[in-house]
Design a protein around this motif. Sequence first.
Motif, PDB file in Angstrom:
ATOM      1  N   GLY A   1       0.785  -1.222   0.000  1.00 22.66           N
ATOM      2  CA  GLY A   1       0.000   0.000   0.000  1.00 22.66           C
ATOM      3  C   GLY A   1       0.822   1.279   0.000  1.00 22.66           C
ATOM      4  N   ASP A   2       2.099   1.176  -0.400  1.00 20.87           N
ATOM      5  CA  ASP A   2       2.928   2.391  -0.478  1.00 20.87           C
ATOM      6  C   ASP A   2       3.129   2.782  -1.945  1.00 20.87           C
ATOM      7  OD1 ASP A   2       4.868   0.680  -1.505  1.00 20.87           O
ATOM      8  OD2 ASP A   2       6.314   1.021   0.100  1.00 20.87           O
ATOM      9  N   GLU A   3       4.025   3.739  -2.165  1.00 20.44           N
ATOM     10  CA  GLU A   3       4.251   4.253  -3.521  1.00 20.44           C
ATOM     11  C   GLU A   3       4.883   3.228  -4.461  1.00 20.44           C
ATOM     12  OE1 GLU A   3       7.866   4.663  -1.163  1.00 20.44           O
ATOM     13  OE2 GLU A   3       5.843   5.363  -0.745  1.00 20.44           O
ATOM     14  N   THR A   4       5.430   2.142  -3.928  1.00 21.74           N
ATOM     15  CA  THR A   4       6.032   1.105  -4.774  1.00 21.74           C
ATOM     16  C   THR A   4       4.979   0.442  -5.651  1.00 21.74           C
ATOM     17  OG1 THR A   4       7.581   0.670  -2.975  1.00 21.74           O
ATOM     18  CG2 THR A   4       7.525  -0.939  -4.741  1.00 21.74           C
ATOM     19  N   GLY A   5       3.771   0.323  -5.133  1.00 19.76           N
ATOM     20  CA  GLY A   5       2.698  -0.326  -5.882  1.00 19.76           C
ATOM     21  C   GLY A   5       2.800  -1.838  -5.807  1.00 19.76           C
ATOM     22  N   THR A   6       2.218  -2.502  -6.785  1.00 20.61           N
ATOM     23  CA  THR A   6       2.156  -3.969  -6.795  1.00 20.61           C
ATOM     24  C   THR A   6       3.419  -4.552  -7.416  1.00 20.61           C
ATOM     25  OG1 THR A   6      -0.230  -3.819  -7.059  1.00 20.61           O
ATOM     26  CG2 THR A   6       0.780  -5.945  -7.532  1.00 20.61           C
ATOM     27  N   ILE A   7       4.024  -5.488  -6.705  1.00 19.50           N
ATOM     28  CA  ILE A   7       5.219  -6.174  -7.190  1.00 19.50           C
ATOM     29  C   ILE A   7       4.826  -7.606  -7.537  1.00 19.50           C
ATOM     30  CG2 ILE A   7       7.544  -6.964  -6.599  1.00 19.50           C
ATOM     31  CD1 ILE A   7       7.522  -4.698  -4.451  1.00 19.50           C
ATOM     32  N   GLU A   8       5.049  -7.980  -8.777  1.00 18.65           N
ATOM     33  CA  GLU A   8       4.793  -9.353  -9.213  1.00 18.65           C
ATOM     34  C   GLU A   8       6.121 -10.092  -9.244  1.00 18.65           C
ATOM     35  OE1 GLU A   8       0.884  -8.392 -11.957  1.00 18.65           O
ATOM     36  OE2 GLU A   8       2.763  -8.875 -12.987  1.00 18.65           O
ATOM     37  N   LEU A   9       6.190 -11.177  -8.490  1.00 18.87           N
ATOM     38  CA  LEU A   9       7.420 -11.965  -8.368  1.00 18.87           C
ATOM     39  C   LEU A   9       7.193 -13.346  -8.975  1.00 18.87           C
ATOM     40  CD1 LEU A   9       7.879 -11.060  -4.622  1.00 18.87           C
ATOM     41  CD2 LEU A   9       9.446 -10.326  -6.416  1.00 18.87           C
ATOM     42  N   ILE A  10       7.824 -13.592 -10.109  1.00 17.21           N
ATOM     43  CA  ILE A  10       7.729 -14.902 -10.741  1.00 17.21           C
ATOM     44  C   ILE A  10       9.118 -15.523 -10.721  1.00 17.21           C
ATOM     45  CG2 ILE A  10       7.131 -16.141 -12.857  1.00 17.21           C
ATOM     46  CD1 ILE A  10       5.284 -13.596 -13.397  1.00 17.21           C
ATOM     47  N   ASN A  11       9.196 -16.754 -10.234  1.00 16.61           N
ATOM     48  CA  ASN A  11      10.471 -17.463 -10.064  1.00 16.61           C
ATOM     49  C   ASN A  11      11.479 -16.619  -9.277  1.00 16.61           C
ATOM     50  OD1 ASN A  11       9.367 -19.522 -11.694  1.00 16.61           O
ATOM     51  ND2 ASN A  11      10.152 -18.565 -13.535  1.00 16.61           N
ATOM     52  N   PRO A  12      11.053 -16.026  -8.152  1.00 16.21           N
ATOM     53  CA  PRO A  12      11.972 -15.146  -7.422  1.00 16.21           C
ATOM     54  C   PRO A  12      13.102 -15.902  -6.747  1.00 16.21           C
ATOM     55  CG  PRO A  12      10.002 -15.488  -6.129  1.00 16.21           C
ATOM     56  CD  PRO A  12       9.776 -16.162  -7.463  1.00 16.21           C
ATOM     57  N   GLU A  13      14.241 -15.222  -6.660  1.00 18.78           N
ATOM     58  CA  GLU A  13      15.431 -15.795  -6.032  1.00 18.78           C
ATOM     59  C   GLU A  13      16.067 -14.706  -5.173  1.00 18.78           C
ATOM     60  OE1 GLU A  13      19.794 -17.168  -7.657  1.00 18.78           O
ATOM     61  OE2 GLU A  13      18.115 -17.168  -9.079  1.00 18.78           O
ATOM     62  N   ILE A  14      16.283 -15.016  -3.903  1.00 17.53           N
ATOM     63  CA  ILE A  14      16.923 -14.049  -3.009  1.00 17.53           C
ATOM     64  C   ILE A  14      18.420 -14.055  -3.287  1.00 17.53           C
ATOM     65  CG2 ILE A  14      17.462 -13.494  -0.602  1.00 17.53           C
ATOM     66  CD1 ILE A  14      14.659 -14.555   0.133  1.00 17.53           C
ATOM     67  N   LEU A  15      18.959 -12.867  -3.627  1.00 19.97           N
ATOM     68  CA  LEU A  15      20.380 -12.740  -3.955  1.00 19.97           C
ATOM     69  C   LEU A  15      21.199 -12.308  -2.744  1.00 19.97           C
ATOM     70  CD1 LEU A  15      20.076 -10.816  -7.344  1.00 19.97           C
ATOM     71  CD2 LEU A  15      20.369 -13.277  -7.012  1.00 19.97           C
ATOM     72  N   GLU A  16      20.571 -11.500  -1.868  1.00 19.39           N
ATOM     73  CA  GLU A  16      21.327 -10.934  -0.749  1.00 19.39           C
ATOM     74  C   GLU A  16      20.359 -10.528   0.361  1.00 19.39           C
ATOM     75  OE1 GLU A  16      24.024  -6.922  -0.035  1.00 19.39           O
ATOM     76  OE2 GLU A  16      23.589  -7.537  -2.089  1.00 19.39           O
ATOM     77  N   THR A  17      20.800 -10.692   1.597  1.00 18.28           N
ATOM     78  CA  THR A  17      20.045 -10.194   2.748  1.00 18.28           C
ATOM     79  C   THR A  17      21.025  -9.541   3.702  1.00 18.28           C
ATOM     80  OG1 THR A  17      20.228 -12.260   3.987  1.00 18.28           O
ATOM     81  CG2 THR A  17      18.260 -11.997   2.615  1.00 18.28           C
ATOM     82  N   LYS A  18      20.517  -8.565   4.495  1.00 19.27           N
ATOM     83  CA  LYS A  18      21.343  -7.883   5.501  1.00 19.27           C
ATOM     84  C   LYS A  18      20.480  -7.502   6.674  1.00 19.27           C
ATOM     85  CE  LYS A  18      23.675  -5.121   2.261  1.00 19.27           C
ATOM     86  NZ  LYS A  18      24.010  -3.851   1.766  1.00 19.27           N
ATOM     87  N   GLY A  19      21.127  -7.438   7.827  1.00 23.33           N
ATOM     88  CA  GLY A  19      20.452  -6.928   9.010  1.00 23.33           C
ATOM     89  C   GLY A  19      19.423  -7.887   9.577  1.00 23.33           C
ATOM     90  N   GLU A  20      18.631  -7.350  10.494  1.00 22.07           N
ATOM     91  CA  GLU A  20      17.634  -8.175  11.159  1.00 22.07           C
ATOM     92  C   GLU A  20      16.500  -7.285  11.650  1.00 22.07           C
ATOM     93  OE1 GLU A  20      18.873 -11.586  13.797  1.00 22.07           O
ATOM     94  OE2 GLU A  20      17.933 -10.285  15.299  1.00 22.07           O
ATOM     95  N   GLN A  21      15.295  -7.817  11.591  1.00 22.66           N
ATOM     96  CA  GLN A  21      14.116  -7.136  12.125  1.00 22.66           C
ATOM     97  C   GLN A  21      13.187  -8.194  12.701  1.00 22.66           C
ATOM     98  OE1 GLN A  21      11.143  -5.712   9.312  1.00 22.66           O
ATOM     99  NE2 GLN A  21      12.230  -6.697   7.618  1.00 22.66           N
ATOM    100  N   THR A  22      12.473  -7.822  13.720  1.00 20.97           N
ATOM    101  CA  THR A  22      11.479  -8.712  14.311  1.00 20.97           C
ATOM    102  C   THR A  22      10.168  -7.952  14.379  1.00 20.97           C
ATOM    103  OG1 THR A  22      13.163  -9.827  15.617  1.00 20.97           O
ATOM    104  CG2 THR A  22      10.885 -10.100  16.332  1.00 20.97           C
ATOM    105  N   GLY A  23       9.121  -8.598  13.915  1.00 24.36           N
ATOM    106  CA  GLY A  23       7.820  -7.942  13.937  1.00 24.36           C
ATOM    107  C   GLY A  23       6.698  -8.938  13.767  1.00 24.36           C
ATOM    108  N   PRO A  24       5.469  -8.456  13.914  1.00 23.27           N
ATOM    109  CA  PRO A  24       4.306  -9.339  13.806  1.00 23.27           C
ATOM    110  C   PRO A  24       4.000  -9.700  12.355  1.00 23.27           C
ATOM    111  CG  PRO A  24       3.606  -7.096  14.273  1.00 23.27           C
ATOM    112  CD  PRO A  24       5.099  -7.086  14.262  1.00 23.27           C
ATOM    113  N   GLU A  25       3.605 -10.945  12.157  1.00 25.09           N
ATOM    114  CA  GLU A  25       3.162 -11.397  10.834  1.00 25.09           C
ATOM    115  C   GLU A  25       1.895 -12.200  10.998  1.00 25.09           C
ATOM    116  OE1 GLU A  25       5.947 -13.403   8.250  1.00 25.09           O
ATOM    117  OE2 GLU A  25       7.525 -11.961   8.711  1.00 25.09           O
ATOM    118  N   GLY A  26       1.098 -12.162   9.944  1.00 23.49           N
ATOM    119  CA  GLY A  26      -0.076 -13.010   9.829  1.00 23.49           C
ATOM    120  C   GLY A  26      -0.041 -13.620   8.436  1.00 23.49           C
TER     121      GLY A  26
END
Length: 161
Positions: free
Chosen positions: A64-89
Amino acid sequence: MAVRKIVMYPAEVLEKECEIVTQFDKKLGKILDDMYDTMIEFDGVGIAAPQIGIDKQIAIVDIGDETGTIELINPEILETKGEQTGPEGCLSFPGLFGEVTRPFFVKVKAQNRKGKYYQIEAEDYMARAIQHEIDHLHGVLFTSKVSKYLKEEELEGVEEE
């Protein structure tokens, strides 16, 4: 475009590795459109194909931000950094929420509905939503990452992914 039925846990399709998408055609476009309509109808910020019973590597994220809708087909994570903890459903676990720790930053390579490759980088809530949906494509449910379950009154403005 149509609203599809959400597949609920413990449906088998939710816990299996999804197949790679190889055909980028009108049928794929219809699936993506239906997934978007379904996500909006059920107040989600993301949805993965297994959640509507389709065993393919297709996901959508829209926080719901300015990025809009992201369509991910055959997605692959290339890199991650940092850490966050939060609620998910999760739309496949109505009314269930938990604290989940994920990387704060994610860089992903994916394809769009026409098959063109692209990369996206995201932080914070968007990174969380993208990782949640990519997990679905590998049969990984957020419940396997919950450190503590939350009661509804402990949640303020949490959207289901």
